[in-house]
Write a protein that holds these residues in place. Structure first.
Motif, PDB file in Angstrom:
ATOM      1  N   LEU A   9      53.098  19.878  27.584  1.00 29.25           N
ATOM      2  CA  LEU A   9      52.139  20.976  27.620  1.00 29.25           C
ATOM      3  C   LEU A   9      50.920  20.645  26.776  1.00 29.25           C
ATOM      4  N   VAL A  10      51.146  20.021  25.625  1.00 31.03           N
ATOM      5  CA  VAL A  10      50.019  19.618  24.788  1.00 31.03           C
ATOM      6  C   VAL A  10      49.114  18.669  25.556  1.00 31.03           C
ATOM      7  N   ILE A  11      49.727  17.733  26.273  1.00 31.89           N
ATOM      8  CA  ILE A  11      48.938  16.776  27.050  1.00 31.89           C
ATOM      9  C   ILE A  11      48.112  17.493  28.106  1.00 31.89           C
ATOM     10  N   ILE A  30      36.123  12.228  23.880  1.00 30.75           N
ATOM     11  CA  ILE A  30      36.131  13.384  22.988  1.00 30.75           C
ATOM     12  C   ILE A  30      37.285  13.232  22.010  1.00 30.75           C
ATOM     13  N   LYS A  31      36.992  13.247  20.732  1.00 27.72           N
ATOM     14  CA  LYS A  31      38.028  13.084  19.719  1.00 27.72           C
ATOM     15  C   LYS A  31      38.781  14.391  19.509  1.00 27.72           C
ATOM     16  N   VAL A  32      40.101  14.317  19.525  1.00 30.64           N
ATOM     17  CA  VAL A  32      40.957  15.489  19.343  1.00 30.64           C
ATOM     18  C   VAL A  32      42.020  15.170  18.301  1.00 30.64           C
ATOM     19  N   MET A  33      42.106  16.009  17.270  1.00 38.02           N
ATOM     20  CA  MET A  33      43.137  15.862  16.252  1.00 38.02           C
ATOM     21  C   MET A  33      44.330  16.724  16.658  1.00 38.02           C
ATOM     22  N   SER A  34      45.441  16.085  16.965  1.00 37.57           N
ATOM     23  CA  SER A  34      46.633  16.797  17.430  1.00 37.57           C
ATOM     24  C   SER A  34      47.800  16.528  16.491  1.00 37.57           C
ATOM     25  N   GLY A  35      48.420  17.590  15.996  1.00 38.05           N
ATOM     26  CA  GLY A  35      49.512  17.437  15.050  1.00 38.05           C
ATOM     27  C   GLY A  35      50.856  17.816  15.637  1.00 38.05           C
ATOM     28  N   TYR A  36      51.893  17.194  15.124  1.00 37.04           N
ATOM     29  CA  TYR A  36      53.256  17.548  15.504  1.00 37.04           C
ATOM     30  C   TYR A  36      54.094  17.577  14.233  1.00 37.04           C
ATOM     31  N   GLY A  37      55.099  18.448  14.233  1.00 39.19           N
ATOM     32  CA  GLY A  37      55.897  18.609  13.027  1.00 39.19           C
ATOM     33  C   GLY A  37      57.053  17.639  12.944  1.00 39.19           C
ATOM     34  N   SER A  38      58.070  17.889  13.740  1.00 40.98           N
ATOM     35  CA  SER A  38      59.290  17.093  13.667  1.00 40.98           C
ATOM     36  C   SER A  38      59.134  15.751  14.363  1.00 40.98           C
ATOM     37  N   THR A  39      59.866  14.765  13.871  1.00 36.94           N
ATOM     38  CA  THR A  39      59.916  13.453  14.520  1.00 36.94           C
ATOM     39  C   THR A  39      61.243  13.274  15.253  1.00 36.94           C
ATOM     40  N   ASP A  40      61.880  14.386  15.617  1.00 36.19           N
ATOM     41  CA  ASP A  40      63.184  14.327  16.268  1.00 36.19           C
ATOM     42  C   ASP A  40      63.126  13.787  17.688  1.00 36.19           C
ATOM     43  N   GLY A  41      61.961  13.633  18.261  1.00 36.67           N
ATOM     44  CA  GLY A  41      61.870  13.112  19.618  1.00 36.67           C
ATOM     45  C   GLY A  41      60.745  13.725  20.421  1.00 36.67           C
ATOM     46  N   GLY A  42      60.271  14.892  19.996  1.00 41.65           N
ATOM     47  CA  GLY A  42      59.220  15.567  20.736  1.00 41.65           C
ATOM     48  C   GLY A  42      57.906  14.817  20.759  1.00 41.65           C
ATOM     49  N   ALA A  43      57.708  13.942  19.772  1.00 42.18           N
ATOM     50  CA  ALA A  43      56.446  13.205  19.704  1.00 42.18           C
ATOM     51  C   ALA A  43      56.442  11.970  20.590  1.00 42.18           C
ATOM     52  N   ALA A  44      57.590  11.632  21.172  1.00 44.28           N
ATOM     53  CA  ALA A  44      57.693  10.389  21.937  1.00 44.28           C
ATOM     54  C   ALA A  44      56.718  10.346  23.104  1.00 44.28           C
ATOM     55  N   ILE A  45      56.636  11.441  23.860  1.00 43.99           N
ATOM     56  CA  ILE A  45      55.765  11.427  25.032  1.00 43.99           C
ATOM     57  C   ILE A  45      54.295  11.404  24.625  1.00 43.99           C
ATOM     58  N   ILE A  78      44.792  25.738  10.207  1.00 48.48           N
ATOM     59  CA  ILE A  78      43.918  26.757   9.616  1.00 48.48           C
ATOM     60  C   ILE A  78      42.748  26.113   8.880  1.00 48.48           C
ATOM     61  N   ALA A  79      43.015  24.984   8.235  1.00 50.06           N
ATOM     62  CA  ALA A  79      41.972  24.281   7.485  1.00 50.06           C
ATOM     63  C   ALA A  79      41.050  23.465   8.385  1.00 50.06           C
ATOM     64  N   LYS A  80      41.303  23.503   9.705  1.00 51.73           N
ATOM     65  CA  LYS A  80      40.510  22.762  10.695  1.00 51.73           C
ATOM     66  C   LYS A  80      40.718  21.254  10.607  1.00 51.73           C
ATOM     67  N   ASP A  81      41.778  20.832   9.930  1.00 56.96           N
ATOM     68  CA  ASP A  81      42.104  19.409   9.908  1.00 56.96           C
ATOM     69  C   ASP A  81      42.769  18.995  11.217  1.00 56.96           C
ATOM     70  N   LEU A  82      43.384  19.969  11.894  1.00 57.50           N
ATOM     71  CA  LEU A  82      43.943  19.766  13.225  1.00 57.50           C
ATOM     72  C   LEU A  82      43.245  20.703  14.192  1.00 57.50           C
ATOM     73  N   GLU A  83      43.226  20.315  15.459  1.00 59.63           N
ATOM     74  CA  GLU A  83      42.626  21.165  16.484  1.00 59.63           C
ATOM     75  C   GLU A  83      43.678  21.773  17.405  1.00 59.63           C
ATOM     76  N   ILE A  84      44.775  21.070  17.589  1.00 60.41           N
ATOM     77  CA  ILE A  84      45.911  21.567  18.365  1.00 60.41           C
ATOM     78  C   ILE A  84      47.176  21.109  17.655  1.00 60.41           C
ATOM     79  N   ALA A  85      48.212  21.953  17.685  1.00 58.77           N
ATOM     80  CA  ALA A  85      49.448  21.579  17.004  1.00 58.77           C
ATOM     81  C   ALA A  85      50.658  22.159  17.718  1.00 58.77           C
ATOM     82  N   SER A  86      51.755  21.439  17.637  1.00 59.16           N
ATOM     83  CA  SER A  86      53.042  21.917  18.124  1.00 59.16           C
ATOM     84  C   SER A  86      53.816  22.435  16.918  1.00 59.16           C
ATOM     85  N   LEU A  87      54.141  23.719  16.924  1.00 61.91           N
ATOM     86  CA  LEU A  87      54.766  24.342  15.760  1.00 61.91           C
ATOM     87  C   LEU A  87      55.411  25.662  16.144  1.00 61.91           C
ATOM     88  N   SER A  88      55.859  26.413  15.150  1.00 61.72           N
ATOM     89  CA  SER A  88      56.511  27.692  15.390  1.00 61.72           C
ATOM     90  C   SER A  88      55.501  28.769  15.770  1.00 61.72           C
TER      91      SER A  88
END
Length: 238
Positions: A9-11, A30-45, A78-88
């Protein structure tokens, strides 16, 4: 599968920046800062898309940032260091209620996805009384969920159990192996690692049966306004 859907969905949302691959070739990325929390596997794709240059094909220069936990991702958003994030999703909503311009784009899972594992000698949740239990961060989804579970199990989370913030669920497994923790909240592959290491599953928090936007994709209203094509894609999926 759940984590892959989140990342996918992020993609899709990020790809809404550019109408086509041909158009992308004629414009700067276009540069996009995208963050993810856990490294359990969701970041693989996400990393697959980056390393195979799928993002570039759609005109994007995506910088993937592993934040460790969703609460850290939220602060960065919130600090605008990320533009999109996967989180709660609840973190996004709570931040918005406190005045932040965060917005929840989508929540794919309605409920908790955590399990509580304890030392082999702990055979029931009731035996967590007086024990040290690890969560990722205070206020994070793992913390919120396990406090609800402890109440259901007849324990006072503020008095009966010593809840400690330990970092990722992988950190919790390592802390349990070195006896720094008696129990921990796990998710994804960490649950498999904990079970393989001989720790006992004490409870599945999905059994609480609560409605909760665990797996969500979030951004800020200001970013949506700046990148109107994302807003259009959300309102009219393609």
């Amino acid at each position: 599968m759940r984590s892959l859907l989140i990342a996918a969905l992020v993609i899709v949302l990020l790809s809404a920046h550019a109408p086509s691959a041909l158009a992308a070739q004629a414009k700067p990325l276009i540069k996009v800062m995208s963050g993810y929390g856990s490294t359990d596997g969701g970041a693989a794709i996400l990393w697959f898309a980056k390393e195979t240059k799928l993002f570039e094909k759609h005109g994007l220069d995506v910088v993937l940032v592993g934040m460790g936990t969703g609460s850290v991702s939220l602060r960065a958003l919130i600090a605008k260091d990320l533009e999109i994030a996967s989180l709660s999703g609840s973190g996004l909503v709570q931040a918005a209620l406190q005045g932040a311009d965060t917005v929840l784009i989508s929540a794919l899972i309605n409920g908790f996805v955590f399990k509580v594992f304890g030392a082999p000698e702990i055979s029931s949740p009731a035996q967590l009384k007086g024990k040290k239990l690890g969560v990722s961060r205070y206020g994070a989804t793992s913390d919120f969920a396990v406090r609800l579970a402890l109440k259901k199990w007849g324990l006072n989370p503020d008095r009966d159990v010593n809840i400690l913030q330990i970092g990722t669920s992988q950190d919790a497994v390592r802390a349990m192996q070195t006896k720094m923790l008696d129990a921990g909240v796990m998710s994804g592959t960490s649950s498999l690692i904990a079970r393989k290491a001989g720790f006992r599953e004490l409870g599945d928090l999905a059994d609480l049966g609560l409605h909760y936007p665990t797996s969500a994709v979030g951004t800020t209203k200001s970013y949506l306004q700046k990148r109107s094509m994302i807003s259009s894609a959300i309102k009219k999926p393609r």
